[in-house]
Design a protein around this motif. Structure first.
Motif, PDB file in Angstrom:
ATOM      1  N   GLY A  15       0.829  -1.215   0.000  1.00 39.24           N
ATOM      2  CA  GLY A  15       0.000   0.000   0.000  1.00 39.24           C
ATOM      3  C   GLY A  15       0.859   1.259   0.000  1.00 39.24           C
ATOM      4  O   GLY A  15       2.065   1.216   0.290  1.00 39.24           O
ATOM      5  N   PRO A 108      -0.783  -0.916  -6.930  1.00 35.46           N
ATOM      6  CA  PRO A 108      -1.608  -1.128  -5.731  1.00 35.46           C
ATOM      7  C   PRO A 108      -3.108  -1.022  -6.047  1.00 35.46           C
ATOM      8  O   PRO A 108      -3.729   0.015  -5.846  1.00 35.46           O
ATOM      9  N   LEU A 109      -3.662  -2.130  -6.531  1.00 38.69           N
ATOM     10  CA  LEU A 109      -5.068  -2.123  -6.963  1.00 38.69           C
ATOM     11  C   LEU A 109      -6.033  -2.454  -5.828  1.00 38.69           C
ATOM     12  O   LEU A 109      -7.231  -2.544  -6.048  1.00 38.69           O
ATOM     13  N   GLY A 110      -5.491  -2.679  -4.632  1.00 35.66           N
ATOM     14  CA  GLY A 110      -6.364  -2.971  -3.495  1.00 35.66           C
ATOM     15  C   GLY A 110      -5.892  -4.199  -2.731  1.00 35.66           C
ATOM     16  O   GLY A 110      -5.083  -4.984  -3.228  1.00 35.66           O
ATOM     17  N   HIS A 113      -6.459  -7.644  -4.367  1.00 34.22           N
ATOM     18  CA  HIS A 113      -5.501  -7.887  -5.448  1.00 34.22           C
ATOM     19  C   HIS A 113      -4.132  -8.250  -4.875  1.00 34.22           C
ATOM     20  O   HIS A 113      -3.440  -9.145  -5.392  1.00 34.22           O
ATOM     21  N   LYS A 226     -13.748  -4.295  -9.143  1.00 40.67           N
ATOM     22  CA  LYS A 226     -13.467  -3.236  -8.165  1.00 40.67           C
ATOM     23  C   LYS A 226     -14.670  -3.004  -7.265  1.00 40.67           C
ATOM     24  O   LYS A 226     -15.812  -3.119  -7.712  1.00 40.67           O
ATOM     25  N   GLU A 231     -11.220  -0.056  -5.426  1.00 46.75           N
ATOM     26  CA  GLU A 231     -10.162  -1.045  -5.198  1.00 46.75           C
ATOM     27  C   GLU A 231     -10.736  -2.460  -5.232  1.00 46.75           C
ATOM     28  O   GLU A 231     -11.927  -2.658  -4.952  1.00 46.75           O
ATOM     29  N   GLN A 233     -11.460  -5.463  -3.459  1.00 49.92           N
ATOM     30  CA  GLN A 233     -11.592  -5.614  -2.004  1.00 49.92           C
ATOM     31  C   GLN A 233     -11.580  -7.088  -1.593  1.00 49.92           C
ATOM     32  O   GLN A 233     -12.295  -7.908  -2.173  1.00 49.92           O
TER      33      GLN A 233
END
Ligand code: UTP
Length: 292
Positions: A15, A108-110, A113, A226, A231, A233
């Motif tokens: 993150g 950083p897609l979440g 991910h 998403k 994001e 999750q």
């Protein structure tokens, strides 16, 4: 009944840490020290206490220091030895060779991910997840959060998340469970929702940063779109597993500090310093003096 043991832990540490800028511009949030240990070390120690052997870090750009923290600092140790200094302060940060693995989350897609990025290493085993910025502190003489969860897992198997209760006005910042039957510290989970508006929240029990999940979650994450905040999750993927596999929440008997926020970090630092036998009395005197 016996279930497959929990041998692997995933630490998503990719993150951006925007809530803690400017400190996290160069230094990863997970390396910020609470008293004299970086946050990541508290989480790894908690994993080891729970019998977990393999530590999988999901890192990103600028985060390699996290992996290095668990390496042997040869020159440092040699110099300290030559100068007759006590090396025991470094012992706890050493990993067993081969037991620290790093995978990369390029973008950083979440959180969901980030976990999916560890799929090849996790393989076909149940595994633990630690969010290191949530510092879970055992009661004096008690056990850590993951150890409590592994004990519960040995009874019920399936998926487990750790939860804690917060005032209703705070629920919209967290993942919230829809609770079913309660048995001691165990609550059946009927549903999960990420950051619900207060009026739609099914309870005040929020998901805190420890999980034990079955490997099937990786297949769900693979197709997960998403969610809240744009994001991918983890909460959304876990919600899809409910009903297909046992799902329980464990209320942690201990304290949790949100070290991803500045105030939570100060609270954790104070709480840990006050509880330390080597400095507690001195810190208490300073705090009382400042409060005058
Ligand atoms: P946070 O929601 O705390 O996000 O992520 P963050 O980027 O660390 O911090 P802020 O909100 O910008 O201040 C929870 C955990 O998930 C990891 C983070 O490193 C943290 O441990 N994470 C989050 C990833 O590894 N990848 C992501 O894409 C998002």
């Amino acid at each position: 009944m016996s279930f497959k043991p929990i041998r692997k832990a995933v630490f998503p540490v990719a993150g951006l840490g925007t809530r803690f800028l400017p400190a996290t511009k160069v230094v990863p949030k997970e390396l910020l020290p609470v008293v004299d240990r970086p946050l990541i070390q508290y989480a790894v120690d908690e994993a080891r206490e729970a019998g977990i052997e393999q530590m999988i870090f999901v890192t990103g750009r600028g985060k390699t220091g996290i992996v290095e923290h668990f390496d042997i600092a040869f020159e440092l140790e040699q110099t300290m030895t030559e100068r007759g200094k006590d090396l025991s302060v470094l012992d706890c940060a050493r990993a067993t060779p081969g037991d620290v693995i790093a995978v990369r989350q390029q973008v950083p897609l979440g959180l969901g991910h980030a976990i999916w990025c560890a799929r090849a290493i996790v393989g076909d085993e149940p595994f633990a997840i630690f969010l290191p910025d949530e510092l879970m502190v055992a009661r004096a003489g008690g056990t850590g959060c993951m150890k409590q969860m592994v004990e519960a897992y040995n009874e019920v198997g399936g998926n487990l998340i750790s939860v804690l209760e917060v005032p209703m006005e705070q629920v919209s910042s967290y993942g919230v469970i829809d609770p079913g039957e309660v048995r001691g510290a165990l609550t059946e989970v009927r549903g999960l929702v990420e950051k619900p508006p207060r009026a739609e929240a099914p309870s005040n029990k929020i998901v805190s940063g420890r999980y034990i999940l079955q490997p099937e979650v990786m297949r769900v994450l693979e197709n997960q779109g998403k969610g809240a905040g744009g994001e991918i999750q983890l909460t959304d993927a876990m919600a899809k597993m409910i009903g297909t596999q046992p799902f329980h929440a464990v209320t942690f008997d201990g304290n949790r500090y949100d070290c991803g926020s500045k105030v939570g970090f100060v609270e954790a630092t104070l709480a840990i310093a006050l509880a330390r036998p080597d400095m507690g009395a001195e810190v208490r005197a300073i705090a009382l003096d400042l409060l005058k």
